[in-house]
Write a protein that holds these residues in place. Sequence first.
Motif, PDB file in Angstrom:
ATOM      1  N   ASP A  81      22.905  60.408  75.327  1.00 44.64           N
ATOM      2  CA  ASP A  81      22.984  60.486  77.272  1.00 44.64           C
ATOM      3  C   ASP A  81      23.194  59.692  78.123  1.00 44.64           C
ATOM      4  OD1 ASP A  81      23.012  63.483  76.740  1.00 44.64           O
ATOM      5  OD2 ASP A  81      20.890  63.440  77.261  1.00 44.64           O
ATOM      6  N   GLU A  82      22.999  59.092  78.050  1.00 44.65           N
ATOM      7  CA  GLU A  82      22.934  57.209  78.722  1.00 44.65           C
ATOM      8  C   GLU A  82      24.498  56.934  78.591  1.00 44.65           C
ATOM      9  OE1 GLU A  82      21.175  52.882  78.898  1.00 44.65           O
ATOM     10  OE2 GLU A  82      20.110  54.652  78.363  1.00 44.65           O
ATOM     11  N   LEU A  83      24.758  56.691  77.666  1.00 41.88           N
ATOM     12  CA  LEU A  83      26.197  56.536  77.390  1.00 41.88           C
ATOM     13  C   LEU A  83      26.786  57.729  77.913  1.00 41.88           C
ATOM     14  CD1 LEU A  83      26.368  55.090  73.531  1.00 41.88           C
ATOM     15  CD2 LEU A  83      27.076  54.105  75.531  1.00 41.88           C
ATOM     16  N   ARG A  84      26.975  58.669  77.545  1.00 38.53           N
ATOM     17  CA  ARG A  84      28.151  59.688  78.122  1.00 38.53           C
ATOM     18  C   ARG A  84      27.800  59.715  79.779  1.00 38.53           C
ATOM     19  NH1 ARG A  84      27.069  66.566  77.312  1.00 38.53           N
ATOM     20  NH2 ARG A  84      28.867  66.778  78.951  1.00 38.53           N
ATOM     21  N   SER A  85      26.490  59.574  80.452  1.00 37.85           N
ATOM     22  CA  SER A  85      26.831  59.573  82.006  1.00 37.85           C
ATOM     23  C   SER A  85      27.708  58.034  82.243  1.00 37.85           C
ATOM     24  CB  SER A  85      25.298  58.966  82.897  1.00 37.85           C
ATOM     25  OG  SER A  85      24.703  58.142  82.350  1.00 37.85           O
ATOM     26  N   LYS A  86      27.851  57.166  81.368  1.00 34.76           N
ATOM     27  CA  LYS A  86      28.543  56.133  82.405  1.00 34.76           C
ATOM     28  C   LYS A  86      29.810  56.535  81.539  1.00 34.76           C
ATOM     29  CE  LYS A  86      25.035  52.381  81.080  1.00 34.76           C
ATOM     30  NZ  LYS A  86      24.623  51.388  79.734  1.00 34.76           N
ATOM     31  N   LEU A  87      29.806  57.394  80.676  1.00 39.40           N
ATOM     32  CA  LEU A  87      31.546  57.727  80.942  1.00 39.40           C
ATOM     33  C   LEU A  87      32.246  58.893  80.586  1.00 39.40           C
ATOM     34  CD1 LEU A  87      31.781  56.787  76.764  1.00 39.40           C
ATOM     35  CD2 LEU A  87      32.762  55.782  78.948  1.00 39.40           C
ATOM     36  N   SER A  88      31.835  59.083  81.992  1.00 37.30           N
ATOM     37  CA  SER A  88      32.184  61.153  82.980  1.00 37.30           C
ATOM     38  C   SER A  88      32.969  60.272  83.549  1.00 37.30           C
ATOM     39  CB  SER A  88      30.793  61.042  83.668  1.00 37.30           C
ATOM     40  OG  SER A  88      30.670  60.164  84.717  1.00 37.30           O
ATOM     41  N   GLY A  89      33.606  60.825  84.854  1.00 38.45           N
ATOM     42  CA  GLY A  89      34.844  61.393  85.259  1.00 38.45           C
ATOM     43  C   GLY A  89      36.517  60.897  84.843  1.00 38.45           C
ATOM     44  N   MET A  90      36.958  60.470  84.394  1.00 36.94           N
ATOM     45  CA  MET A  90      38.437  59.900  84.737  1.00 36.94           C
ATOM     46  C   MET A  90      38.311  59.443  82.757  1.00 36.94           C
ATOM     47  SD  MET A  90      39.599  56.457  86.079  1.00 36.94           S
ATOM     48  CE  MET A  90      40.112  55.610  84.316  1.00 36.94           C
ATOM     49  N   HIS A  91      37.270  59.314  82.027  1.00 37.61           N
ATOM     50  CA  HIS A  91      36.887  59.348  80.999  1.00 37.61           C
ATOM     51  C   HIS A  91      35.815  60.505  80.344  1.00 37.61           C
ATOM     52  CE1 HIS A  91      37.376  54.884  81.320  1.00 37.61           C
ATOM     53  NE2 HIS A  91      36.580  54.996  82.559  1.00 37.61           N
ATOM     54  N   GLU A  92      36.896  61.815  80.542  1.00 39.59           N
ATOM     55  CA  GLU A  92      35.983  62.827  80.017  1.00 39.59           C
ATOM     56  C   GLU A  92      36.896  63.529  80.293  1.00 39.59           C
ATOM     57  OE1 GLU A  92      31.693  64.687  80.852  1.00 39.59           O
ATOM     58  OE2 GLU A  92      33.133  66.306  81.924  1.00 39.59           O
ATOM     59  N   THR A  93      37.211  64.242  79.210  1.00 40.55           N
ATOM     60  CA  THR A  93      38.833  65.561  79.085  1.00 40.55           C
ATOM     61  C   THR A  93      37.312  66.814  78.408  1.00 40.55           C
ATOM     62  OG1 THR A  93      40.537  66.073  78.437  1.00 40.55           O
ATOM     63  CG2 THR A  93      39.204  64.702  76.815  1.00 40.55           C
ATOM     64  N   LYS A 154      32.106  75.350  73.898  1.00 40.62           N
ATOM     65  CA  LYS A 154      33.345  74.182  74.961  1.00 40.62           C
ATOM     66  C   LYS A 154      32.675  72.506  74.040  1.00 40.62           C
ATOM     67  CE  LYS A 154      32.888  72.290  79.969  1.00 40.62           C
ATOM     68  NZ  LYS A 154      32.757  72.985  81.087  1.00 40.62           N
ATOM     69  N   VAL A 155      34.271  71.832  74.265  1.00 43.39           N
ATOM     70  CA  VAL A 155      33.479  70.743  74.034  1.00 43.39           C
ATOM     71  C   VAL A 155      33.966  69.760  75.057  1.00 43.39           C
ATOM     72  CG1 VAL A 155      35.056  69.242  71.960  1.00 43.39           C
ATOM     73  CG2 VAL A 155      35.146  71.413  71.424  1.00 43.39           C
ATOM     74  N   ILE A 156      33.389  69.524  75.101  1.00 42.30           N
ATOM     75  CA  ILE A 156      33.667  67.638  76.126  1.00 42.30           C
ATOM     76  C   ILE A 156      33.723  66.056  75.249  1.00 42.30           C
ATOM     77  CG2 ILE A 156      32.738  66.706  77.731  1.00 42.30           C
ATOM     78  CD1 ILE A 156      30.448  69.042  78.133  1.00 42.30           C
ATOM     79  N   VAL A 157      34.849  65.294  75.270  1.00 38.43           N
ATOM     80  CA  VAL A 157      34.968  64.211  75.318  1.00 38.43           C
ATOM     81  C   VAL A 157      35.186  63.387  75.901  1.00 38.43           C
ATOM     82  CG1 VAL A 157      36.541  63.091  73.031  1.00 38.43           C
ATOM     83  CG2 VAL A 157      36.207  65.417  73.285  1.00 38.43           C
ATOM     84  N   ASN A 158      34.017  62.648  75.927  1.00 33.89           N
ATOM     85  CA  ASN A 158      33.825  61.317  76.596  1.00 33.89           C
ATOM     86  C   ASN A 158      34.289  60.146  75.598  1.00 33.89           C
ATOM     87  OD1 ASN A 158      31.614  62.924  77.458  1.00 33.89           O
ATOM     88  ND2 ASN A 158      31.788  61.942  79.045  1.00 33.89           N
ATOM     89  N   SER A 159      35.501  59.436  76.510  1.00 33.09           N
ATOM     90  CA  SER A 159      35.147  58.295  75.626  1.00 33.09           C
ATOM     91  C   SER A 159      36.432  56.730  76.549  1.00 33.09           C
ATOM     92  CB  SER A 159      36.496  58.580  75.268  1.00 33.09           C
ATOM     93  OG  SER A 159      37.191  56.679  73.761  1.00 33.09           O
ATOM     94  N   GLU A 160      36.472  55.769  76.653  1.00 28.05           N
ATOM     95  CA  GLU A 160      37.399  54.259  77.525  1.00 28.05           C
ATOM     96  C   GLU A 160      38.782  54.579  77.339  1.00 28.05           C
ATOM     97  OE1 GLU A 160      35.715  51.001  78.542  1.00 28.05           O
ATOM     98  OE2 GLU A 160      33.790  51.003  76.768  1.00 28.05           O
ATOM     99  N   ALA A 161      39.022  55.082  75.233  1.00 26.90           N
ATOM    100  CA  ALA A 161      40.347  55.366  75.117  1.00 26.90           C
ATOM    101  C   ALA A 161      40.112  57.357  75.792  1.00 26.90           C
ATOM    102  CB  ALA A 161      40.497  54.836  73.987  1.00 26.90           C
ATOM    103  N   VAL A 162      41.138  56.917  76.740  1.00 27.99           N
ATOM    104  CA  VAL A 162      41.312  57.673  77.200  1.00 27.99           C
ATOM    105  C   VAL A 162      42.228  59.524  76.769  1.00 27.99           C
ATOM    106  CG1 VAL A 162      42.721  59.366  79.481  1.00 27.99           C
ATOM    107  CG2 VAL A 162      40.410  57.683  79.652  1.00 27.99           C
ATOM    108  N   VAL A 163      43.711  58.515  76.016  1.00 31.28           N
ATOM    109  CA  VAL A 163      44.432  59.447  75.206  1.00 31.28           C
ATOM    110  C   VAL A 163      44.128  59.821  74.105  1.00 31.28           C
ATOM    111  CG1 VAL A 163      47.238  58.418  73.936  1.00 31.28           C
ATOM    112  CG2 VAL A 163      46.556  57.947  76.622  1.00 31.28           C
ATOM    113  N   LEU A 164      42.775  58.753  73.710  1.00 28.56           N
ATOM    114  CA  LEU A 164      42.661  59.198  72.189  1.00 28.56           C
ATOM    115  C   LEU A 164      42.037  60.212  72.183  1.00 28.56           C
ATOM    116  CD1 LEU A 164      42.125  58.065  69.199  1.00 28.56           C
ATOM    117  CD2 LEU A 164      40.749  56.702  70.143  1.00 28.56           C
ATOM    118  N   GLY A 165      41.390  60.409  73.782  1.00 31.44           N
ATOM    119  CA  GLY A 165      40.336  60.913  73.630  1.00 31.44           C
ATOM    120  C   GLY A 165      40.479  62.574  73.416  1.00 31.44           C
ATOM    121  N   SER A 166      41.499  62.619  74.392  1.00 31.70           N
ATOM    122  CA  SER A 166      42.113  64.252  74.756  1.00 31.70           C
ATOM    123  C   SER A 166      43.300  64.879  73.673  1.00 31.70           C
ATOM    124  CB  SER A 166      43.378  63.516  76.437  1.00 31.70           C
ATOM    125  OG  SER A 166      44.468  62.851  75.228  1.00 31.70           O
TER     126      SER A 166
END
Length: 178
Positions: A81-93, A154-166
């Motif tokens: 949950d802590e990591l997910r909160s850091k990877l929200s916004g543009m790092h979330e799809t 509902k599937v949510i992916v959070n990652s710094e690797a935005v393309v890989l995440g999508s």
Amino acid sequence: AVVSTQSTGDGKGSVTMDDWIGIPVIPSGQTSQTCLYVNFNDTLQTAKFTISCNKGRYPVKIQPPVGELLVPQVLVESEFDELRSKLSGMHETSGECDSGGKSASEISQLVSSRISSSLCFCGNANSLKFGSKTVATERMLLVSVDVGEGGKVKVIVNSEAVVLGSMILKDLVKGIGK
């Protein structure tokens, strides 16, 4: 060497191969195994090389499944949950689909078969959380799957690797929705 390889890449891409000695001799009627290490450097670029032997040259192209660019990352729910909160916004799809009658357990198995990940213990039976990181750069990739009323998922992916995440999201939504 009886069997050898030669990289056919231009040397400018991010896919690399370790030097390979080859197989010097294979007796008649026998087989031989060896390993060839390809580092895809967290990309889906195709590795191209040629296998040569006394019977000819054989071009080879290998492209990894997107989920194999990851390794499992064991996390407890609070870390997730802590990591997910850091990877929200543009790092979330995110995306939604119908479960196709699959249970949360079946969806968990499907996710695990498509991406190399570790299932986090979660207090909610209809919520699944998976932790992974990329092989080469060790960037975190988190997957949350919520199975709702009426089979909506509902599937949510959070990652710094935005393309890989999508790409992971697209693959999971497609697989769950089948």
